[in-house]
Design a protein around this motif. Sequence first.
Motif, mmCIF file in Angstrom:
data_model
loop_
_atom_site.group_PDB
_atom_site.id
_atom_site.type_symbol
_atom_site.label_atom_id
_atom_site.label_comp_id
_atom_site.label_asym_id
_atom_site.label_seq_id
_atom_site.Cartn_x
_atom_site.Cartn_y
_atom_site.Cartn_z
ATOM 1 N N GLN A 38 0.662 -1.390 0.365
ATOM 2 C CA GLN A 38 0.454 -0.169 0.093
ATOM 3 C C GLN A 38 0.833 0.680 0.216
ATOM 4 O OE1 GLN A 38 -2.265 0.209 3.828
ATOM 5 N NE2 GLN A 38 -2.997 -2.051 2.967
ATOM 6 N N GLY A 39 1.800 1.592 0.604
ATOM 7 C CA GLY A 39 3.386 2.199 0.388
ATOM 8 C C GLY A 39 3.102 3.505 1.268
ATOM 9 N N THR A 40 1.530 3.193 2.150
ATOM 10 C CA THR A 40 1.693 4.324 2.985
ATOM 11 C C THR A 40 1.625 4.405 4.600
ATOM 12 O OG1 THR A 40 -0.756 4.236 2.777
ATOM 13 C CG2 THR A 40 0.205 5.526 1.685
ATOM 14 N N LYS A 41 1.596 2.474 4.812
ATOM 15 C CA LYS A 41 1.414 2.554 5.713
ATOM 16 C C LYS A 41 2.895 1.838 6.814
ATOM 17 C CE LYS A 41 -2.389 0.259 8.754
ATOM 18 N NZ LYS A 41 -2.080 1.439 9.542
ATOM 19 N N ASP A 42 2.731 2.821 8.020
ATOM 20 C CA ASP A 42 3.921 1.857 8.653
ATOM 21 C C ASP A 42 3.511 0.104 9.413
ATOM 22 O OD1 ASP A 42 4.819 4.483 8.240
ATOM 23 O OD2 ASP A 42 4.582 5.023 10.244
ATOM 24 N N LEU A 43 4.702 0.147 10.049
ATOM 25 C CA LEU A 43 5.247 -1.058 10.312
ATOM 26 C C LEU A 43 6.059 -1.712 11.170
ATOM 27 C CD1 LEU A 43 4.454 -4.596 8.767
ATOM 28 C CD2 LEU A 43 6.722 -4.343 8.963
ATOM 29 N N VAL A 44 5.299 -2.437 12.281
ATOM 30 C CA VAL A 44 6.565 -3.362 13.541
ATOM 31 C C VAL A 44 6.909 -4.303 12.932
ATOM 32 C CG1 VAL A 44 7.522 -3.351 15.851
ATOM 33 C CG2 VAL A 44 6.558 -1.244 14.848
ATOM 34 N N GLY A 45 7.391 -4.904 12.815
ATOM 35 C CA GLY A 45 7.536 -6.670 12.498
ATOM 36 C C GLY A 45 8.415 -7.365 13.452
ATOM 37 N N LEU A 46 7.919 -7.758 14.548
ATOM 38 C CA LEU A 46 8.570 -8.692 15.781
ATOM 39 C C LEU A 46 9.546 -10.115 14.758
ATOM 40 C CD1 LEU A 46 7.893 -7.079 18.071
ATOM 41 C CD2 LEU A 46 8.632 -8.535 18.882
ATOM 42 N N ALA A 47 10.554 -9.893 14.475
ATOM 43 C CA ALA A 47 10.432 -11.250 13.411
ATOM 44 C C ALA A 47 12.381 -11.491 14.215
ATOM 45 C CB ALA A 47 10.843 -10.943 12.327
ATOM 46 N N GLN A 48 12.870 -13.072 13.815
ATOM 47 C CA GLN A 48 13.717 -13.127 13.982
ATOM 48 C C GLN A 48 14.531 -13.738 12.980
ATOM 49 O OE1 GLN A 48 15.315 -14.753 17.663
ATOM 50 N NE2 GLN A 48 12.860 -14.230 18.435
ATOM 51 N N THR A 49 15.644 -13.023 13.063
ATOM 52 C CA THR A 49 16.658 -12.887 11.811
ATOM 53 C C THR A 49 16.418 -15.174 11.153
ATOM 54 O OG1 THR A 49 18.378 -14.710 12.904
ATOM 55 C CG2 THR A 49 19.005 -11.878 12.392
ATOM 56 N N GLY A 50 16.214 -14.983 9.846
ATOM 57 C CA GLY A 50 16.229 -15.717 9.209
ATOM 58 C C GLY A 50 14.423 -16.655 8.829
ATOM 59 N N THR A 51 13.540 -15.544 9.044
ATOM 60 C CA THR A 51 12.563 -15.586 8.926
ATOM 61 C C THR A 51 11.727 -15.444 7.991
ATOM 62 O OG1 THR A 51 11.955 -13.478 9.808
ATOM 63 C CG2 THR A 51 11.513 -15.104 11.351
ATOM 64 N N GLY A 52 13.158 -15.029 6.920
ATOM 65 C CA GLY A 52 12.403 -13.941 5.167
ATOM 66 C C GLY A 52 12.301 -12.907 6.055
ATOM 67 N N LYS A 53 12.712 -11.550 6.507
ATOM 68 C CA LYS A 53 11.721 -10.500 6.755
ATOM 69 C C LYS A 53 12.543 -9.866 5.389
ATOM 70 C CE LYS A 53 14.744 -10.116 10.693
ATOM 71 N NZ LYS A 53 15.986 -9.109 10.106
ATOM 72 N N THR A 54 13.602 -10.272 4.845
ATOM 73 C CA THR A 54 14.359 -9.103 3.977
ATOM 74 C C THR A 54 13.586 -9.439 2.896
ATOM 75 O OG1 THR A 54 16.551 -10.189 4.800
ATOM 76 C CG2 THR A 54 16.860 -9.076 2.746
ATOM 77 N N ALA A 55 13.090 -10.177 2.520
ATOM 78 C CA ALA A 55 12.282 -10.679 1.259
ATOM 79 C C ALA A 55 10.600 -9.429 1.426
ATOM 80 C CB ALA A 55 11.691 -11.846 0.501
ATOM 81 N N ALA A 56 10.647 -10.084 2.950
ATOM 82 C CA ALA A 56 9.032 -9.048 3.127
ATOM 83 C C ALA A 56 9.166 -7.836 3.077
ATOM 84 C CB ALA A 56 8.581 -9.449 4.698
ATOM 85 N N PHE A 57 10.451 -6.861 3.143
ATOM 86 C CA PHE A 57 10.247 -5.112 3.245
ATOM 87 C C PHE A 57 11.096 -5.077 1.205
ATOM 88 C CE2 PHE A 57 14.204 -6.000 5.434
ATOM 89 C CZ PHE A 57 15.555 -6.100 5.131
ATOM 90 N N GLY A 58 11.795 -6.323 1.340
ATOM 91 C CA GLY A 58 13.054 -6.016 0.003
ATOM 92 C C GLY A 58 11.751 -5.733 -1.706
ATOM 93 N N LEU A 59 10.808 -6.763 -1.239
ATOM 94 C CA LEU A 59 9.765 -6.804 -2.578
ATOM 95 C C LEU A 59 8.911 -6.025 -2.928
ATOM 96 C CD1 LEU A 59 9.214 -11.391 -1.941
ATOM 97 C CD2 LEU A 59 10.652 -9.610 -4.202
ATOM 98 N N PRO A 60 8.525 -4.675 -1.547
ATOM 99 C CA PRO A 60 7.326 -4.379 -1.771
ATOM 100 C C PRO A 60 8.361 -3.002 -2.368
ATOM 101 C CG PRO A 60 6.781 -5.625 0.335
ATOM 102 C CD PRO A 60 8.437 -6.126 -0.659
#
Length: 556
Positions: A38-60
């Motif tokens: 959506q591009g307008t929403k702030d987000l706090v992700g509580l996630a360990q390393t290794g959960t795939g978070k780089t793609a979670a923010f990188g792709l958008p």
Amino acid sequence: MSKFEGLGLDARLIQAIDALGFENPTPIQEQAIPVLLQGTKDLVGLAQTGTGKTAAFGLPILQLIDPNQRFPQALVVCPTRELCLQIVNDIESFKKFIVGMRVLAVYGGASIGLQIKELKNGIQIVVATPGRLIDLIERKAINLQQISYVVLDEADEMLNMGFQDDIEFILQNTPKRESTWLFSATMPPEIKRVSRKYMNNPFEITVGKVNTANRNIDHQYYVTAAHHRYETLKRIIDFNPGIYGIVFTRTKVDAQNIAEKLTREGYEIDALHGDLTQQQRDKVMGEFRERSLQLLIATDVAARGIDIQGITHVINYELPDDVEIYTHRCGRTGRAGNTGICLSIVHLREVGKLRQIERMVQAKFHKLEIPDGKDVCRKQFFHFMERLLQADISHGYYETYVSMLEEKFAEVGKEEVLKRVAALEFDRFLKYYENAEDLNIRERVKSFGTESAGRGRASSNLPAHNGRGFRQRTGNNDFMKLFVNLGTKDGFYKASFLQFILDMSDLRKDVLGRIDMKELNSWIEIERNSANQMIRSIDGKNYKGRRIRMNEANGR
Ligand code: AMP
């Protein structure tokens, strides 16, 4: 339609995801991607390393920004250079099918001039460590005015490292920020404060429970006397011949000492701590990545952000004081759905602390017996048999020797040949472990043989392991070759020979290159400026009644 398409990602990204072989989104990707797109929403992700978070923010990010606009539009801030490079690496592979998109890592310890030059070439995504970014802002070398998206990755790590002011400065200097995405393994009050101050009603995602270690990780511990820590570590390594992992120590001095000791005993390991130069660090990491090293002996700070696939073991040489550090250490294994082992060597007084950590990570810790000498030998033996069976003979080099072999062994049975092969590999190793001490702490300590015999063996300098090749030189130091009239006939194999020459000359393993052993003589590659010390300490000495001759090799 693939599950990734269902999240709203466009065809260029789906193509890259397919190329990477990702089949299904991870939970954080599933939850975060539709919101972030959506591009307008702030987000706090509580996630360990290794959960795939780089793609979670990188792709958008890649979908939201415009590759035709040649100025920074997205900024990712993360604690270490290592992590910076990993994120850039990941983004590079996600953006493979997007024309004109450029991403740059900026971090300390590398030439700022070069980074400034790159920035001028029109970069859309900047991945930075806080210190270097501030430096670039102050030099007016980077323009954050048009940044639309800011990602704070491993935010708790950045605050632990004292970057709180820097992060606030960065957030204050991105006036056109449309949304801020913060990822953190834990949620200490300072992070909550930053999020309250700079974010607008953020969407919250928790992957796993706060402080909960990854479920793919088996937590194990061994109880031993404090003075047996090192021997226990060695035994664990020997009991796991295929081990590929990180040993965490509390101090740089411990990391260095343990690394030196293990190196002397022929293990493929190296230290990673804050006293290394960037160049040394890169070299160690490179060797670990390509698996010329089995183990890294690391401090927490130095090992931050390491993302290497296939780490089988994280070993806590000592327990950390803080449960968050324990969680971060363990996060180096069990990544991307793989399983891993996080094991701790503790003494009796630390068991209480262990229980505390166990409660906080909400996972059962398993107490294991420290293997005895026989267990270790058996395990090594199986490993050796596997290697023997898997040795590649398909090239046919040995066909020409078959008749010779048959003739030579005509009188010797198959069983005996096998025993002899095993003896070549194992004799010293079996001797080392035959009277090995019981290292477990029990109510009544019972050892094999006498206590003093056990101790003597434990601290003896015999090599621990067979079957390990030695690391090849990768640096371009100036080397020379030495000749020495000692060889396998003198009862040495590579590890014991290495240890012998290092002990005699009081030099460290890293001055050496390739060692070439023959029956009667050997050739040693050594850094030119250490050669004299080695010759001085060894040439003319006696070994088993024979005078050792060591000199510069000529023409070999
Ligand atoms: P990260 O938490 O971003 O450090 O990711 C950990 C590892 O998981 C990285 O090596 C990624 O390449 C990998 N990974 C990320 N997403 C997926 C996925 N959906 N399927 C398989 N592997 C993934």
